[in-house]
Each structure stands twice: as structure tokens, then as C-alpha cells.
Design an enzyme around this catalytic site. Sequence first.
Site, PDB file in Angstrom:
ATOM      1  N   ARG A 129       0.830  -1.218   0.000  1.00 11.60           N
ATOM      2  CA  ARG A 129       0.000   0.000   0.000  1.00 11.60           C
ATOM      3  C   ARG A 129       0.862   1.264   0.000  1.00 11.60           C
ATOM      4  O   ARG A 129       1.941   1.301   0.598  1.00 11.60           O
ATOM      5  CB  ARG A 129      -0.943  -0.018   1.212  1.00 11.60           C
ATOM      6  CG  ARG A 129      -1.881  -1.205   1.149  1.00 11.60           C
ATOM      7  CD  ARG A 129      -2.860  -1.233   2.288  1.00 11.60           C
ATOM      8  NE  ARG A 129      -3.813  -0.134   2.199  1.00 11.60           N
ATOM      9  CZ  ARG A 129      -4.752   0.100   3.113  1.00 11.60           C
ATOM     10  NH1 ARG A 129      -4.834  -0.667   4.181  1.00 11.60           N
ATOM     11  NH2 ARG A 129      -5.597   1.097   2.955  1.00 11.60           N
ATOM     12  N   ASP A 325     -15.330   2.108   2.968  1.00  9.55           N
ATOM     13  CA  ASP A 325     -15.035   0.693   3.225  1.00  9.55           C
ATOM     14  C   ASP A 325     -16.211  -0.218   2.894  1.00  9.55           C
ATOM     15  O   ASP A 325     -16.100  -1.439   3.011  1.00  9.55           O
ATOM     16  CB  ASP A 325     -14.647   0.499   4.696  1.00  9.55           C
ATOM     17  CG  ASP A 325     -13.315   1.174   5.017  1.00  9.55           C
ATOM     18  OD1 ASP A 325     -12.479   1.309   4.102  1.00  9.55           O
ATOM     19  OD2 ASP A 325     -13.116   1.578   6.177  1.00  9.55           O
ATOM     20  N   ARG A 356      -9.803  -3.280  -4.445  1.00  9.47           N
ATOM     21  CA  ARG A 356     -11.194  -3.734  -4.276  1.00  9.47           C
ATOM     22  C   ARG A 356     -12.040  -3.527  -5.530  1.00  9.47           C
ATOM     23  O   ARG A 356     -12.985  -4.283  -5.767  1.00  9.47           O
ATOM     24  CB  ARG A 356     -11.845  -3.023  -3.082  1.00  9.47           C
ATOM     25  CG  ARG A 356     -11.275  -3.491  -1.770  1.00  9.47           C
ATOM     26  CD  ARG A 356     -11.920  -2.840  -0.569  1.00  9.47           C
ATOM     27  NE  ARG A 356     -11.349  -3.407   0.646  1.00  9.47           N
ATOM     28  CZ  ARG A 356     -11.365  -2.826   1.835  1.00  9.47           C
ATOM     29  NH1 ARG A 356     -11.952  -1.651   1.995  1.00  9.47           N
ATOM     30  NH2 ARG A 356     -10.828  -3.417   2.884  1.00  9.47           N
TER      31      ARG A 356
HETATM   32  C1  S3P Z   1      -9.776   5.098   8.139  1.00  3.93           C
HETATM   33  C2  S3P Z   1      -9.853   5.848   7.009  1.00  3.93           C
HETATM   34  C3  S3P Z   1     -10.126   5.260   5.682  1.00  3.93           C
HETATM   35  C4  S3P Z   1     -10.704   3.865   5.782  1.00  3.93           C
HETATM   36  C5  S3P Z   1      -9.964   3.033   6.770  1.00  3.93           C
HETATM   37  C6  S3P Z   1     -10.044   3.656   8.150  1.00  3.93           C
HETATM   38  C7  S3P Z   1      -9.462   5.784   9.416  1.00  3.93           C
HETATM   39  O1  S3P Z   1      -8.907   5.182   4.960  1.00  3.93           O
HETATM   40  O2  S3P Z   1     -10.700   3.237   4.532  1.00  3.93           O
HETATM   41  O3  S3P Z   1     -10.496   1.719   6.836  1.00  3.93           O
HETATM   42  O4  S3P Z   1      -9.678   5.192  10.492  1.00  3.93           O
HETATM   43  O5  S3P Z   1      -9.021   6.935   9.362  1.00  3.93           O
HETATM   44  P1  S3P Z   1      -8.364   6.421   4.056  1.00  3.93           P
HETATM   45  O6  S3P Z   1      -8.006   7.511   4.966  1.00  3.93           O
HETATM   46  O7  S3P Z   1      -7.165   5.855   3.345  1.00  3.93           O
HETATM   47  O8  S3P Z   1      -9.490   6.738   3.128  1.00  3.93           O
END
Ligand code: S3P
Length: 442
Positions: A129, A325, A356
Site C-alpha cells: 500500500r 469501506d 477492491r
Molecule cells: C480510516 C480511514 C479510511 C478507511 C480506513 C479507516 C481511518 O482510509 O478506509 O479503513 O480510520 O481513518 P483512508 O483515509 O485511506 O481513506
Amino acid sequence: MTAQPSGAMPVRIHGSNPLIGDVDVPSDKSMSHRSFMLATLALGQSRICQALDAEDVAATRNAMVALGADIQPDGDDWLVTGLGIGNLQQPDHVLDFGNAGTGSRLTMGLIASSPITAIFAGDASLQSRPMGRVLGPLSRMGATHMARQNGRMPLALQGTHEGLALTHDLDVASAQVKSAILLAALNVMGRTTVIEKAPTRDHTEKMLEGAGVVLEYGTHEDRPMVSLLGPQQPKARDWTIPADPSSAAFPMVAALLVPGSDIIIHNVMMNPHRTGLITTLLEMGANITIESERLEGERIANLRVRHSELHAIEVPASRAPSMIDEYPILAVAAAHAQGETVMRGLEELRVKESDRLQIVHDHFVQAGVHARIEGDDLCVTGGDVVGGLTVDTHLDHRMAMSFFVLGMTAQQAVTIDDMRTAETSFPGFAKLMGRLGAQVST
Ligand code: S3P
């Protein structure tokens, strides 16, 4: 196929009885990560109640211990004695974050403004990632790093106690990046400002304010902006974590799709930056009623969900951050809805625990669902779902759980290659769904 770790746990789902009864889902993952971090940055003792007891949060908890926090179980709670900003200790081993994107990215914020060096590693999913989106602004704040190509883990991050305040204009809609910068800013002299691309979950802001930190809000060209004038010391306090709406999504969609179902999911967090799926399902004709809504730090409610005939809609790109998500499980709902559902603006789905967008599409085609990708949009035409496939979860918990639900509603059995991946956010998922009605064999 992706190589799964030894000890993989394949399961086969072949339909479902109606889902009936009361359901408790695990606590919110986003807030659980943040509670351990804020308690570590606080001076004194914090109690964390109902923290998510899953692998992702355990990785963050272990990292906080490695940074010097004293963390002890007390019954079902955790007692955390924090160190205060600027006092984190140099970890003497690699911080292994497993699958946890949020845990690792937010911890990078903590390290960036501390005069220590930490090495970050994770599983094959996390190591694929992009971390550049966090390392970029943290470098501008004075941290230095050495990473694999394109900012991938394993990586080493060296922080500084002479960090620089900055204004960062986010080019991705990411609560993780926003949060990493705000957490770093706690120990930086001056005003740090984050301008968001689009509004994203605000748990960091709300929890910082809950710990006595003062934030200022504004807009820049109609985009939300938040500033922190550092340094500021968060206070120790008790945290209670409500149920995770992203975990509630799986029994919710299963109950909507399986005829005769009627369930109540308890104590679900209803933060408006997290309820995009409920809004979308209601537009699709879902019978979901929001009951006993109350304010306990966050807005919380019980959700009564009954089987419903769904119809297709167009989901606007602007809604994506509030349900980022939930697209894999929404796609499962769309596979049963009448007409073509168009989900717009899903570019961020490509950099989650797996790609995804591509993987949902490819598995749908194998399962006999009409799906296509157009640019960053996913289009799914509902109808009878054949199933009969083996799903490669690519170490992605939400892929495992979404296709589990597909198996509950398909004509032929669906095999998930490794149900263990669900343990990162939803321990006991298969057991719970089996108790509710899913027909599962191992
Ligand atoms: C999250 C933010 C989201 C989400 C992740 C949890 C967080 O990611 O997809 O499961 O707790 O701040 P991104 O900030 O990469 O969108």
C-alpha cells in the site's frame, strides 16, 4: 492466486436461513486505534472500554507499548499510562502492523514529531500500500524516511522535536493522512492546517477535542479545513468505543437480502461521515429503521433491518468518503437489486487492503453477476447470482466478509479461501453469521 499464509481457514457458504434476532457487532476500529494513540500521548492514566479486540488494533496496541506506553488489561478494559507528547521512546524492535493501514499511518504521525526512529513493517497487503501520501507531508514537517520504491513498507521513519508547522492541501480524500498530520502537529510549534479534498471521517478531530485539544475549523474554496496550534498536550481520560458501522454493514446487507430476515443491530455508531451505506440502502428501498438514537460522545442507534426488495440507484462520487469501506458489500446488495447500480468515484478503492474495484469486479464476473468498470466507476446489474466460485481474499477482510454474504444469497456455494483474514476487524464473523442463519461448512 495470492499466496495465503499457512494456517489458512477456507470456508464454504451454501445459502442461509432467515436471519432473526439481536446482533452485536465488534467495536469501531477507527476509534479503537485512535484511543490507544491518544492515551499514549496523554499524561497520566486513561481507561479504554469496549476497544475492538481484533488483530489490527492489537498491532497498534503493541506499537504503543514499544513506544513506551504502559498498557495493562483490567477485566474487559485497558488501562493506559501515557507519556506525554515529545516523550515517546525509541522502539527497540520493528513495529509490525500486520494488515493495519490506519494503525501504521497514524503512528507515523506520532513518530514524525518525536526525536526517535522507528521501522514499520506489515503483511504482504500492507507492504503493497502507498505510504507516500503520509510520508510526503510528514517530511515537509521535518521527518526523514527511507522506504522501498514508491514509499512502500518496510520503511524507517526518523522524527524530530523541531518539527515545522505546515499547511497541507490534501490531494486524496483520506482521513488517515489528515489524522497523521494532526497527530504530528500536537508536538510542533505553530499552526498546522489541513485542507481536505472532501470531508472525511472526523474521529481524530472529535477525539482530540474530547481530550482537551483546541482545533479551529474553516473552509478553503468550499473544502473543509482544520487547524491545530501546537504544541498542545492531550489530557488522559476514559474512552468507550461504540459498535463499528463498517462491521454492522455485513449482517445488515445479509438481512436485507435473505427472505424472512428481521434483525436488530445494537449500539451502532452513526457519525454522519460513516453512514453513507445506510443512506444508499434506504434510497435503494431498504427497510432499515433507526431506533433509540442517542448521543454518547458519538451518535449511536440500534438498527432494525428487515428483508427488502432493493432497486438500483446511482451512488454519487461525493458520498464515497462516508462509505469508503462499504463498497464491496454494497456491490453484493447491488447484485440482487433490480436494475443497474452505478457506484461513482471509486479510485481510492484501488489502494485499500486489496484493489477492491478490480477484485470485486473479477469475482462478480466469475459468480455470474453482470459487472463492469468504467474509469473509476463500478456498474453492477442485479439478478439471480449463480455463485459457485472460490474467492481469493488477497488478505482483505472486507473481501472475505462481502463474499461470505454473497454465498448466503447465491444459487451455488461460495468458498472463501481464508476466512482468517476477517480476524483483522471482525473476530468470530463466520460463527456469528452461522448463528444468525448462514449455512457454513469448513
Ligand atoms: C480510516 C480511514 C479510511 C478507511 C480506513 C479507516 C481511518 O482510509 O478506509 O479503513 O480510520 O481513518 P483512508 O483515509 O485511506 O481513506
